[in-house]
Design an enzyme around this catalytic site. Structure first.
Site, mmCIF file in Angstrom:
data_model
loop_
_atom_site.group_PDB
_atom_site.id
_atom_site.type_symbol
_atom_site.label_atom_id
_atom_site.label_comp_id
_atom_site.label_asym_id
_atom_site.label_seq_id
_atom_site.Cartn_x
_atom_site.Cartn_y
_atom_site.Cartn_z
ATOM 1 N N HIS A 1 75.140 -67.943 -7.876
ATOM 2 C CA HIS A 1 74.131 -66.893 -7.746
ATOM 3 C C HIS A 1 74.266 -66.082 -6.463
ATOM 4 C CE1 HIS A 1 70.724 -64.812 -9.245
ATOM 5 N NE2 HIS A 1 69.815 -65.329 -8.423
ATOM 6 N N VAL A 2 74.301 -66.737 -5.320
ATOM 7 C CA VAL A 2 74.479 -66.054 -4.034
ATOM 8 C C VAL A 2 75.976 -65.862 -3.812
ATOM 9 C CG1 VAL A 2 74.074 -66.135 -1.555
ATOM 10 C CG2 VAL A 2 72.385 -67.105 -3.142
ATOM 11 N N HIS A 3 76.398 -64.636 -3.575
ATOM 12 C CA HIS A 3 77.829 -64.335 -3.495
ATOM 13 C C HIS A 3 78.358 -64.623 -2.096
ATOM 14 C CE1 HIS A 3 77.021 -61.379 -7.036
ATOM 15 N NE2 HIS A 3 76.921 -62.655 -7.375
ATOM 16 N N HIS B 1 68.781 -63.400 -2.692
ATOM 17 C CA HIS B 1 68.170 -64.417 -3.567
ATOM 18 C C HIS B 1 67.440 -65.512 -2.788
ATOM 19 C CE1 HIS B 1 70.295 -62.410 -6.744
ATOM 20 N NE2 HIS B 1 71.467 -62.742 -6.269
#
Length: 491
Positions: free
Chosen positions: A358-360, A331
């Site tokens: 959003h970003v894991h 992302h």
């Protein structure tokens, strides 16, 4: 004095100098850390449907998927939601300040929806308002032998020195890693959750299974959401745009199931809103709704910033789903458009922290900004900025998509700490000037504090600095005055 005795003070002095240099680098934003920790995670698959984590409460038409959120602007109301599977039943909440003694009753509403051929249970929503601050309330929903009882604690009244502890969770899902995250959070002493989007990951399924996985997630998180408010924000997994199933209305399941107090902050949409709680003013933005100039969200945020009163709520916190600073390959740059619209506002209003998901993975920035660049001129790189927020990505709740394990190399100067692990954060506000922040890694079943720092409030901290500078300047001026002038000034 022996050689050994001389060596000990020199060693301590050397360690102090090293520490000073290291901390100086941290303060200047030039000593970012990329953790090389690798854990043996559980498989990133959802927990089976027959697992006890998704157990249906016993009894005919027993309320399930119980969750609460703040119901007004200042914390004197809650919205209580639940589902009944067999029939609508009563949308009534009985509540009071003594266990099993319910002196008050509130009436709610009931609805349901379809998604493909799935038909939801009966979704109840009830506003309980007129509550007292800093009070424990017990509440009862359902009837007869199937009735269920829970409790919640209201926040302290709005006050600049009101202490409060928030949990921050994102991208949770319903895997064993998700279970580890929520259990660890429940041990943290957090009083309310700021959730930065991507709840159930039901959109990873097809047809009727989408609705079924919303139901399992509601029962999964009830262990926490029934007892303390979770403040919701929507992520991309809540959009559920599935034309192959005939489902094209964005956020359909989410909006039916998870209400927000948007009207209390004069918002026109449940997807963006604001609340005040204890000493914090919390603004929730929607990364997947229009936000450029002239749009409803843009105009609402401009108005909401004018309502922020740092004398009453000194801590200004923004939630969104897509991070506007992210050095992970996953992302990368997706938040750039929102950054170009809102970053200058965040700096101007001296926002303390911006939380995203959003970003894991986990990442924390220094205080930096990139507002000097306007495409045609200016420095194109982020620079240290004491007026800017700290940006923190906590999209590491544990969902089935797994971790985002690839960070960009080299680590950019604005990035203070980053690690690809599951976990959650806590923000413990102590008073109007200081708060303690912790990111807690799920380390093979244990909660491990991995990144932490003391946060200085942007408003009161800067005011104190200005007052100290003014006081020091006044002292230096007075010191240079003749004694007669100093006495005359004093009296």
């Amino acid at each position: 004095m022996s050689t050994a005795e001389v060596g000990i003070p020199l060693l301590l002095l050397r360690l102090l100098l090293i520490s000073f240099v290291f901390l100086s680098c941290l303060g200047n934003g030039s000593a970012g850390i990329t953790s090389n920790f690798i854990r043996s995670e559980w498989p990133s698959i959802d927990i089976p449907l027959d697992n006890e984590a998704f157990a249906v409460p016993k009894g005919y038409n027993a309320p399930q998927q119980v969750h609460i959120t703040q119901g007004d602007y200042d914390g004197k109301a809650v919205i209580i939601s639940w589902v009944t599977a067999d029939e609508p039943g009563a949308s009534k909440v009985q509540y009071g300040t003594s266990e099993q003694k319910y002196d008050f009753t509130a009436e709610g509403t009931v609805t349901n929806y379809t998604f493909y051929n799935y038909k939801s249970g009966y979704i109840h929503t009830c506003l309980v308002d007129g509550l007292e601050f800093d009070t424990k309330y017990y509440y009862k929903i359902g009837s007869g032998d199937s009735a269920r009882e829970f409790w919640f604690q209201t926040p302290p009244k709005i006050d600049p020195d009101a202490p409060y502890k928030f949990g921050i969770i994102g991208d949770l899902g319903q895997t064993y890693n998700s279970l580890s995250t929520i259990e660890h959070y429940m041990q943290s002493g957090g009083q309310a959750v700021l959730f930065v989007g991507d709840l159930s990951y039901a959109d990873r399924y097809h047809y009727n299974d989408v609705g079924i996985r919303w139901d399992t997630w509601g029962r999964f998180v009830e262990r926490s959401t029934a007892y303390q408010p979770w403040m919701w924000s929507a992520g991309n997994h809540e959009i559920e745009y599935m034309p192959y199933m005939g489902e094209v209305l964005p956020f359909k399941s989410y909006l039916h199931r998870y209400p927000t107090p948007y009207a209390a902050s004069k918002s026109s949409s449940p997807l963006w809103y604001a609340i005040r709680r204890a000493s914090a003013h919390i603004i929730v933005l929607s990364s997947y709704s229009p936000y450029v100039k002239y749009t409803p969200q843009y105009r609402w945020l401009a108005e909401e910033f004018t309502r922020v009163d740092r004398e009453k709520t000194p801590w200004l916190i923004v939630l969104m789903h897509v991070p506007i600073y992210n050095s992970n390959v996953a992302h990368f740059m997706e938040g750039e458009s929102m950054r170009s619209v809102f970053e200058s506002w965040f700096v101007h209003h001296r926002v303390d922290m911006v939380f995203a998901g959003h970003v894991h993975a986990y990442e924390r920035s220094y205080r930096i900004s990139n507002i000097g660049y306007n495409i045609s001129s200016g420095d194109p790189y982020p620079v240290p900025d004491k007026s800017a927020p700290v940006y923190i990505t906590v999209g590491d709740g544990g969902n089935q998509e797994g971790l985002a394990g690839r960070f960009r190399d080299p680590q950019p100067d604005y990035s203070a700490f980053r690690e690809s692990s599951y976990g959650h954060s806590t923000l413990e506000i102590k008073n109007k000037t200081h708060a303690f922040y912790h990111w807690n890694r799920n380390d093979d079943g244990k909660r491990v504090v991995t990144d932490s720092f003391v946060l200085h409030n942007q408003y009161w901290g800067s005011n104190l600095r200005r007052r100290k500078l003014k006081k020091n300047h006044l002292h230096s001026v007075l010191a240079e005055m003749p004694l007669t002038d100093r006495l005359r000034r004093r009296f």
